[in-house]
Design an enzyme around this catalytic site. Structure first.
Site, PDB file in Angstrom:
ATOM      1  N   GLU A 104      48.248  35.335  36.641  1.00 34.95           N
ATOM      2  CA  GLU A 104      46.963  34.778  37.076  1.00 34.95           C
ATOM      3  C   GLU A 104      46.982  33.253  37.096  1.00 34.95           C
ATOM      4  OE1 GLU A 104      44.116  36.766  34.456  1.00 34.95           O
ATOM      5  OE2 GLU A 104      43.961  38.398  35.918  1.00 34.95           O
ATOM      6  N   ASP A 136      43.626  46.675  33.093  1.00 33.55           N
ATOM      7  CA  ASP A 136      42.980  45.521  32.479  1.00 33.55           C
ATOM      8  C   ASP A 136      41.703  45.895  31.736  1.00 33.55           C
ATOM      9  OD1 ASP A 136      42.338  42.969  31.787  1.00 33.55           O
ATOM     10  OD2 ASP A 136      41.648  42.332  33.771  1.00 33.55           O
ATOM     11  N   GLU A 187      34.171  42.798  28.355  1.00 36.36           N
ATOM     12  CA  GLU A 187      34.236  42.267  29.717  1.00 36.36           C
ATOM     13  C   GLU A 187      33.862  43.312  30.769  1.00 36.36           C
ATOM     14  OE1 GLU A 187      38.059  40.663  30.743  1.00 36.36           O
ATOM     15  OE2 GLU A 187      37.566  40.473  32.860  1.00 36.36           O
TER      16      GLU A 187
HETATM   17  C1  GCV Z   1      42.220  35.321  29.923  1.00 38.89           C
HETATM   18  C2  GCV Z   1      41.532  39.642  32.809  1.00 38.89           C
HETATM   19  C3  GCV Z   1      40.331  38.769  32.588  1.00 38.89           C
HETATM   20  C4  GCV Z   1      40.735  37.308  32.489  1.00 38.89           C
HETATM   21  C5  GCV Z   1      41.760  37.169  31.371  1.00 38.89           C
HETATM   22  C6  GCV Z   1      42.949  38.060  31.708  1.00 38.89           C
HETATM   23  C7  GCV Z   1      44.000  38.048  30.635  1.00 38.89           C
HETATM   24  O1  GCV Z   1      42.047  39.415  34.076  1.00 38.89           O
HETATM   25  O2  GCV Z   1      39.411  38.955  33.611  1.00 38.89           O
HETATM   26  O3  GCV Z   1      39.594  36.560  32.217  1.00 38.89           O
HETATM   27  O4  GCV Z   1      42.168  35.834  31.221  1.00 38.89           O
HETATM   28  O5  GCV Z   1      42.496  39.398  31.830  1.00 38.89           O
HETATM   29  O6  GCV Z   1      44.010  38.960  29.821  1.00 38.89           O
HETATM   30  O7  GCV Z   1      44.817  37.142  30.601  1.00 38.89           O
END
Ligand code: GCV
Length: 711
Positions: A299, A373, A401
């Site tokens: 990411e 995720d 989340e």
């Molecule tokens: C810290 C998901 C979340 C992101 C998070 C990522 C991760 O994609 O939406 O906010 O980033 O996981 O675990 O690195």
């Protein structure tokens, strides 16, 4: 600051006798025991207490015990014959001898023994940390009103590293945080130590959490700058007596950003020297620094692949810098690539399993519970059990989340247990056992590391987690990290008794509600194995129609694959074949349309709308039934809560009731938005007897939440 004010207020209110029930005290509530018979029994058993030893850890244990006994018993006992005797085994000479040696023999550094010895209660351990945990355990017995006249308890944690991961940024925003801003006020550190830092440490110590990663995995290199390290140092000093180590996230490109180097290539000697010097600098300030967590090449985060190197090269670079000081690297396996068209489910496994055996002994690979995720429900990640030469660390997400964030009551222990108890080889080897040294068959026992991480749900809201019931997930994470064999029910009951009431009606009603809440949430959000239907960016509400984002796997349509024929992601051999990453025994179950558990059905299979499921209903009917069941169950949750109006203090009663009102409304929103959308493919009616969705699909598509918290 918010909490500073409230801490004072709570103190004042307590001094004047009436408790402000804002949730600040978490489960560490030491109000006088209401049951008169129980109180007499405890007063009889605890006529005094004696501490042996002076270490900072024993001092905080003593302070906690004194505060708790004064509150629970009405005043601090002193002088009677039935004593609570507390100290390390070596500090209890007059009582030592065979009994204590036997009891403490296998307790290692963090275990403890609590036992009754000639009318006295002994709390002892090999080390200070064990004594601290023993004291908290003893207090839990009192808070939950257990029998204490004939104790014989031996406890030690199953996993060595039990760590909270804060996704907290240096500007105090919190990624996926729904309880206000970060509790770390970097601006006023290192001079100003907010009292909430101490209460945070107490709460964690009470459930055995022994590490905290202060910063977001989407890391900012600034935290490694000397002035920030001074701030880190004071937090580490404050947490040390509570047996909590501090860890930081390391931004892979820090040698460029902070060091002015031209590269962060892990094989470059100047880069290696930079990390070595950085580690030396950190350890000069924080001698027991735990180590680094790293999110790399994921990411948008920098990582070794930028230089054509592997994840092992990157992890080993940091591991070598930390090794002389005893530090570790927790290298995250959460990777997926925009360039790689492979099913996202498969990508982490594909990248990491070939690297098994290439990591230094002080590296752990930190793996999310499931392959996508933190969805409301995921099958276990196939990496568990597939890297026998590498210590694997479990990563759970405590912050919700994808589970209604800060406003939905969802007790997460059952979801975590489902993964920990998952049989990875069809022979009873569970995910939990794969985290233990015995599960890491090819690693010498002496060098093996064990651990578990939970992404924290804590912020600077007065009740810490934004929602009173969010505290239960923090609590449950700690308890499961200590002992994954504990049942969700036992953990819920402990928490309820300590947080709300020991009254049977309260405990039973709320336990039932909590235990069902995860399945309820799955039903109104993503039943039957559906996943990632959340709207973009904030992941708050439903957005199953989203399909125009640049990266395919950011789109809900990528995951549900609804069409005129049916819905679900075919991950069998006829589809992406992600199933091949599991053991043959698991493959046999998941790949069979007949044997695949319905909870994972649409995760692994594309199923026709008219196909019959076990219930005899068609897929469409069953989907509707589950969505409606979820929404109905939330209404029932609220009714159950309201039945306790007289049993719960006014403030928390109202606050929870208002949250349940939000959840009730939003469960219907999820249901109606998803069903009106899927209906455009199934072309089938909502079955008779169910109320019709309140709006058409366009209405739900237009809803917009630009400022949903936790972005
Ligand atoms: C810290 C998901 C979340 C992101 C998070 C990522 C991760 O994609 O939406 O906010 O980033 O996981 O675990 O690195």
């Amino acid at each position: 600051m918010v909490k500073t004010f409230w801490t004072l207020l709570v103190g004042l209110v307590l001094a004047f006798g009436a408790a402000a029930e804002n949730g600040y005290r978490l489960w560490l509530r030491y109000d006088k025991i209401g049951d008169a018979a129980m109180l007499v029994q405890y007063q009889e058993r605890i006529q005094g207490y004696r501490f042996f030893g002076e270490s900072p850890t024993l001092q905080v244990a003593k302070k906690e015990l004194e505060m708790a006994l004064a509150g629970l018993l009405g005043n601090l006992p002193s002088g009677g014959s039935n004593q609570v005797i507390i100290g390390k085994k070596t500090d209890l000479p007059q009582l030592s001898g065979i009994a204590i040696s036997l009891k403490t023999k296998d307790l290692d550094k963090e275990g403890f023994a609590i036992f009754t010895h000639q009318e006295n209660t002994i709390i002892t351990a090999n080390d200070d940390a064990g004594v601290l945990y023993g004291v908290f355990h003893f207090l839990r017995l009192l808070q939950t009103q257990q029998e204490i006249s004939n104790l014989n308890i031996l406890e030690k944690p199953k996993l060595d590293r039990r760590i909270l991961n804060h996704w907290d940024n240096l500007d105090r925003t919190v990624e996926r945080g729904y309880a206000g801003f970060s509790i770390w006020n970097w601006h006023t550190l290192p001079e100003y130590l907010d009292p909430s830092y101490t209460d945070y440490a107490r709460a964690n110590a009470s459930i055995g959490i022994n590490g905290t990663v202060l910063t977001n995995v989407n890391a900012n290199a600034l935290v490694l700058r000397p002035d920030y390290l001074e701030k880190v140092k004071v937090l580490a000093d404050l947490f040390r007596p509570y047996n909590i180590k501090v860890y930081l996230t390391a931004r892979f490109s820090a040698p460029i950003e902070l060091g002015g180097l031209a590269t962060a290539d892990p094989l470059d000697p100047a880069v290696q020297q930079w990390w070595k010097e950085k580690a030396d600098e950190i350890y000069r300030l924080v001698p027991d620094f735990g180590g680094f967590v790293v999110k790399a090449n994921s990411e948008g985060q920098p990582g070794p692949q930028v230089y054509g190197r592997s994840h092992a090269d990157g992890a080993n670079l940091l591991a070598d810098a930390l090794a002389p000081h005893g530090g570790i690297v927790m290298w995250r396996a959460f990777v997926y690539s925009a360039e790689d068209a492979t099913d996202r489910h498969k990508q982490a496994y594909n990248e990491f399993v070939p690297l098994d055996g290439n990591f230094r002994p002080n590296v752990m690979v930190q793996v999310k519970n499931g392959p996508i995720d933190f969805q409301p429900r995921e099958p276990a990640h196939p990496i568990f059990g597939a890297m026998p030469k590498t210590p694997l660390m479990m990563e759970f997400q405590i912050t919700q989340e994808y589970l209604g964030q800060g406003t939905h009551l969802v007790y997460l222990a059952p979801m975590w247990k489902e993964v920990l108890d998952f049989d990875i080889d069809g022979k009873g080897s569970t995910v939990a056992s794969s985290l233990l040294p015995t599960g890491q068959a090819s690693i010498p026992q002496t060098s093996s590391l064990t651990g578990i991480a939970g992404v924290a749900n804590i912020g600077n809201d007065i009740n810490w987690t934004g929602y009173h019931f969010g505290q239960a997930n923090w609590y449950a994470f700690g308890r499961l990290a200590w002992n994954s064999d504990l049942s969700s029910e036992k953990i819920a009951e402990e928490w309820l008794r300590m947080t709300f009431s020991n009254k049977k009606t309260v405990v039973e009603t709320l336990k039932t509600l909590m235990l069902a809440s995860h399945e309820t949430c799955v039903n109104y959000m993503t039943p039957l194995g559906l996943h990632h239907l959340m709207a973009t960016g904030h992941h708050y509400g439903p957005g199953p129609w989203i399909g125009d984002l640049s990266r395919p796997e950011w789109n809900p349509t990528y995951y549900h694959r609804a069409d005129e024929k049916g819905v679900g992601f075919d991950r069998t051999a006829t589809g992406s074949n992600a199933i091949s990453q599991y053991s043959p025994a698991v493959q046999a179950i998941f790949s069979s349309r007949q044997h695949c558990p319905e909870k994972y059905l649409l995760w692994f299979h594309h199923v026709g709308w008219g196909e019959k499921l076990a219930s005899g209903k068609t897929l469409w009917e069953e989907l509707c039934r589950r969505y409606y069941q979820g929404a109905t169950d939330v209404a029932d949750m609220r009714r159950s809560w309201q039945s306790l109006k007289k049993e719960v203090d006014e403030q928390r009663f109202q606050e929870v009731d208002m949250m349940l009102q939000i959840q009730e409304k939003e469960a219907k929103w999820w249901r109606d938005a998803c069903l009106t959308y899927f209906q455009t493919f199934s072309k089938m009616e909502i079955p008779e007897g169910f109320e019709k969705p309140a709006h058409d699909l366009d209405f739900y598509k237009k809803l917009d939440y630009p400022y949903a918290p936790g972005h």
